[in-house]
Design a protein around this motif. Structure first.
Motif, PDB file in Angstrom:
ATOM      1  N   HIS A   1       0.838  -1.210   0.000  1.00 26.77           N
ATOM      2  CA  HIS A   1       0.000   0.000   0.000  1.00 26.77           C
ATOM      3  C   HIS A   1       0.874   1.263   0.000  1.00 26.77           C
ATOM      4  CE1 HIS A   1      -4.212  -1.117   0.023  1.00 26.77           C
ATOM      5  NE2 HIS A   1      -3.913  -2.153   0.794  1.00 26.77           N
ATOM      6  N   ARG A   2       1.967   1.233   0.727  1.00 21.13           N
ATOM      7  CA  ARG A   2       2.883   2.383   0.718  1.00 21.13           C
ATOM      8  C   ARG A   2       3.482   2.570  -0.668  1.00 21.13           C
ATOM      9  NH1 ARG A   2       5.924   0.841   6.342  1.00 21.13           N
ATOM     10  NH2 ARG A   2       4.252   1.524   7.736  1.00 21.13           N
ATOM     11  N   PHE A   3       3.971   1.484  -1.258  1.00 19.11           N
ATOM     12  CA  PHE A   3       4.550   1.568  -2.598  1.00 19.11           C
ATOM     13  C   PHE A   3       3.518   2.082  -3.606  1.00 19.11           C
ATOM     14  CE2 PHE A   3       7.398  -2.259  -1.349  1.00 19.11           C
ATOM     15  CZ  PHE A   3       8.331  -1.427  -0.758  1.00 19.11           C
ATOM     16  N   ALA A   4       2.278   1.673  -3.431  1.00 17.27           N
ATOM     17  CA  ALA A   4       1.209   2.058  -4.363  1.00 17.27           C
ATOM     18  C   ALA A   4       0.934   3.563  -4.336  1.00 17.27           C
ATOM     19  CB  ALA A   4      -0.066   1.284  -4.047  1.00 17.27           C
TER      20      ALA A   4
ATOM     21  N   GLY B   1       4.349   6.588  -9.828  1.00 15.88           N
ATOM     22  CA  GLY B   1       4.651   5.684 -10.935  1.00 15.88           C
ATOM     23  C   GLY B   1       4.097   4.279 -10.756  1.00 15.88           C
ATOM     24  N   MET B   2       3.217   4.085  -9.783  1.00 21.65           N
ATOM     25  CA  MET B   2       2.747   2.727  -9.496  1.00 21.65           C
ATOM     26  C   MET B   2       1.224   2.601  -9.547  1.00 21.65           C
ATOM     27  SD  MET B   2       5.414   1.034  -6.992  1.00 21.65           S
ATOM     28  CE  MET B   2       7.133   1.498  -6.988  1.00 21.65           C
ATOM     29  N   SER B   3       0.636   3.100 -10.614  1.00 25.02           N
ATOM     30  CA  SER B   3      -0.824   3.054 -10.732  1.00 25.02           C
ATOM     31  C   SER B   3      -1.351   1.625 -10.862  1.00 25.02           C
ATOM     32  CB  SER B   3      -1.301   3.903 -11.909  1.00 25.02           C
ATOM     33  OG  SER B   3      -0.723   3.437 -13.112  1.00 25.02           O
ATOM     34  N   ALA B   4      -0.612   0.724 -11.513  1.00 26.95           N
ATOM     35  CA  ALA B   4      -1.064  -0.667 -11.633  1.00 26.95           C
ATOM     36  C   ALA B   4      -1.097  -1.337 -10.262  1.00 26.95           C
ATOM     37  CB  ALA B   4      -0.168  -1.442 -12.589  1.00 26.95           C
ATOM     38  N   LEU B   5      -0.095  -1.076  -9.440  1.00 27.63           N
ATOM     39  CA  LEU B   5      -0.081  -1.622  -8.082  1.00 27.63           C
ATOM     40  C   LEU B   5      -1.231  -1.034  -7.269  1.00 27.63           C
ATOM     41  CD1 LEU B   5       1.173  -3.348  -5.853  1.00 27.63           C
ATOM     42  CD2 LEU B   5       2.720  -1.420  -5.354  1.00 27.63           C
ATOM     43  N   ARG B   6      -1.466   0.258  -7.436  1.00 23.48           N
ATOM     44  CA  ARG B   6      -2.570   0.916  -6.731  1.00 23.48           C
ATOM     45  C   ARG B   6      -3.889   0.220  -7.059  1.00 23.48           C
ATOM     46  NH1 ARG B   6      -0.350   5.353  -7.110  1.00 23.48           N
ATOM     47  NH2 ARG B   6      -1.040   6.005  -9.156  1.00 23.48           N
ATOM     48  N   ALA B   7      -4.104  -0.108  -8.326  1.00 22.29           N
ATOM     49  CA  ALA B   7      -5.329  -0.799  -8.742  1.00 22.29           C
ATOM     50  C   ALA B   7      -5.392  -2.193  -8.129  1.00 22.29           C
ATOM     51  CB  ALA B   7      -5.396  -0.870 -10.268  1.00 22.29           C
ATOM     52  N   ASP B   8      -4.277  -2.925  -8.151  1.00 21.73           N
ATOM     53  CA  ASP B   8      -4.250  -4.266  -7.552  1.00 21.73           C
ATOM     54  C   ASP B   8      -4.519  -4.227  -6.047  1.00 21.73           C
ATOM     55  OD1 ASP B   8      -3.797  -5.791  -9.841  1.00 21.73           O
ATOM     56  OD2 ASP B   8      -1.627  -5.940  -9.529  1.00 21.73           O
TER      57      ASP B   8
ATOM     58  N   ALA C   1      -6.282  -2.250  -4.354  1.00 22.66           N
ATOM     59  CA  ALA C   1      -7.643  -1.849  -3.974  1.00 22.66           C
ATOM     60  C   ALA C   1      -8.422  -3.033  -3.409  1.00 22.66           C
ATOM     61  CB  ALA C   1      -8.368  -1.254  -5.171  1.00 22.66           C
ATOM     62  N   ALA C   2      -8.019  -4.247  -3.745  1.00 22.93           N
ATOM     63  CA  ALA C   2      -8.700  -5.450  -3.257  1.00 22.93           C
ATOM     64  C   ALA C   2      -8.271  -5.841  -1.838  1.00 22.93           C
ATOM     65  CB  ALA C   2      -8.427  -6.618  -4.205  1.00 22.93           C
ATOM     66  N   PHE C   3      -7.271  -5.164  -1.291  1.00 19.03           N
ATOM     67  CA  PHE C   3      -6.727  -5.513   0.022  1.00 19.03           C
ATOM     68  C   PHE C   3      -6.867  -4.316   0.962  1.00 19.03           C
ATOM     69  CE2 PHE C   3      -4.510  -7.992  -3.153  1.00 19.03           C
ATOM     70  CZ  PHE C   3      -4.464  -9.272  -2.604  1.00 19.03           C
ATOM     71  N   ALA C   4      -7.535  -4.511   2.084  1.00 16.54           N
ATOM     72  CA  ALA C   4      -7.664  -3.446   3.085  1.00 16.54           C
ATOM     73  C   ALA C   4      -6.292  -3.159   3.699  1.00 16.54           C
ATOM     74  CB  ALA C   4      -8.649  -3.858   4.174  1.00 16.54           C
ATOM     75  N   VAL C   5      -6.083  -1.915   4.097  1.00 16.16           N
ATOM     76  CA  VAL C   5      -4.833  -1.541   4.767  1.00 16.16           C
ATOM     77  C   VAL C   5      -4.919  -1.990   6.221  1.00 16.16           C
ATOM     78  CG1 VAL C   5      -3.304   0.354   5.423  1.00 16.16           C
ATOM     79  CG2 VAL C   5      -4.603   0.495   3.285  1.00 16.16           C
ATOM     80  N   PRO C   6      -4.010  -2.862   6.674  1.00 17.06           N
ATOM     81  CA  PRO C   6      -4.031  -3.272   8.079  1.00 17.06           C
ATOM     82  C   PRO C   6      -3.780  -2.081   9.000  1.00 17.06           C
ATOM     83  CG  PRO C   6      -2.687  -4.769   6.778  1.00 17.06           C
ATOM     84  CD  PRO C   6      -2.994  -3.579   5.906  1.00 17.06           C
TER      85      PRO C   6
END
Length: 177
Positions: free
Chosen positions: A59-62, A66-73, A75-80
């Motif tokens: 989530h931090r990296f997202a 430059g990490m829009s694809a990671l941001r989209a991925d 989205a399916a995982f809640a931030v602990p």
């Protein structure tokens, strides 16, 4: 951290996680959740912590521009909200979570570039303190954290009577020649 190293480590991560979960799933649930005196107590809670740490860092990296694809991925995982937050009610559920997360990690590692790795990531830690660090070094920390705690899991599994075999990175480094 290089592109090749990130790719290798993402492959190693998936390989070792699969081996750890297969070993843990071979045990009765009582053995998996038994407090063995480790930092996170049990096999289950240590595996859970690795998944929590990975989720937090991804989530931090997202957040990086430059990490829009990671941001989209992600989205399916809640931030602990805690490093001890349980992500699933059972080892089977945590295994499914882990498999999905490992797929994200491998896709993400394939999107890294030298420019991204040399850039700075500004983020907040779990206590809310701001930090700015070299992204490549943080990626190295990300993979090192997994390896550190998987070493603890392999010891806990051995104490429970399960030898996971080779755990060295050498197991995924291809032969040349």
């Amino acid at each position: 951290m290089t592109l090749q190293s990130a790719s290798l480590m993402s492959h190693y991560n998936r390989w070792m996680n699969q081996r750890m979960y297969e070993a843990a799933l071979s045990l009765p649930e009582a053995e998996v959740v038994r407090d063995r005196g480790a930092f996170f107590g049990s096999i289950y809670l240590t595996l859970n912590h690795i998944a929590v740490g990975d989720t937090v860092w991804l989530h931090r990296f997202a957040q990086h521009e430059g990490m829009s694809a990671l941001r989209a991925d992600m989205a399916a995982f809640a931030v602990p909200t805690s490093l001890r937050q349980e992500l699933a009610p059972s080892l089977q559920g945590l295994h499914a979570y882990r498999q999905a997360l490992d797929a994200v990690i491998e896709r993400w590692a394939g999107t890294l570039t030298p420019v991204l790795l040399s850039s700075t990531l500004t983020y907040r830690n779990m206590a809310g303190q701001a930090s700015s660090r070299c992204l490549g070094h943080l990626v190295q920390h990300f993979f090192n954290h997994q390896t550190h705690h998987r070493g603890q899991v392999s010891t806990l599994l051995f104490q429970a009577g399960v030898d996971v075999g080779m755990t060295d990175l050498l197991g995924v480094i291809p032969q040349e020649g």
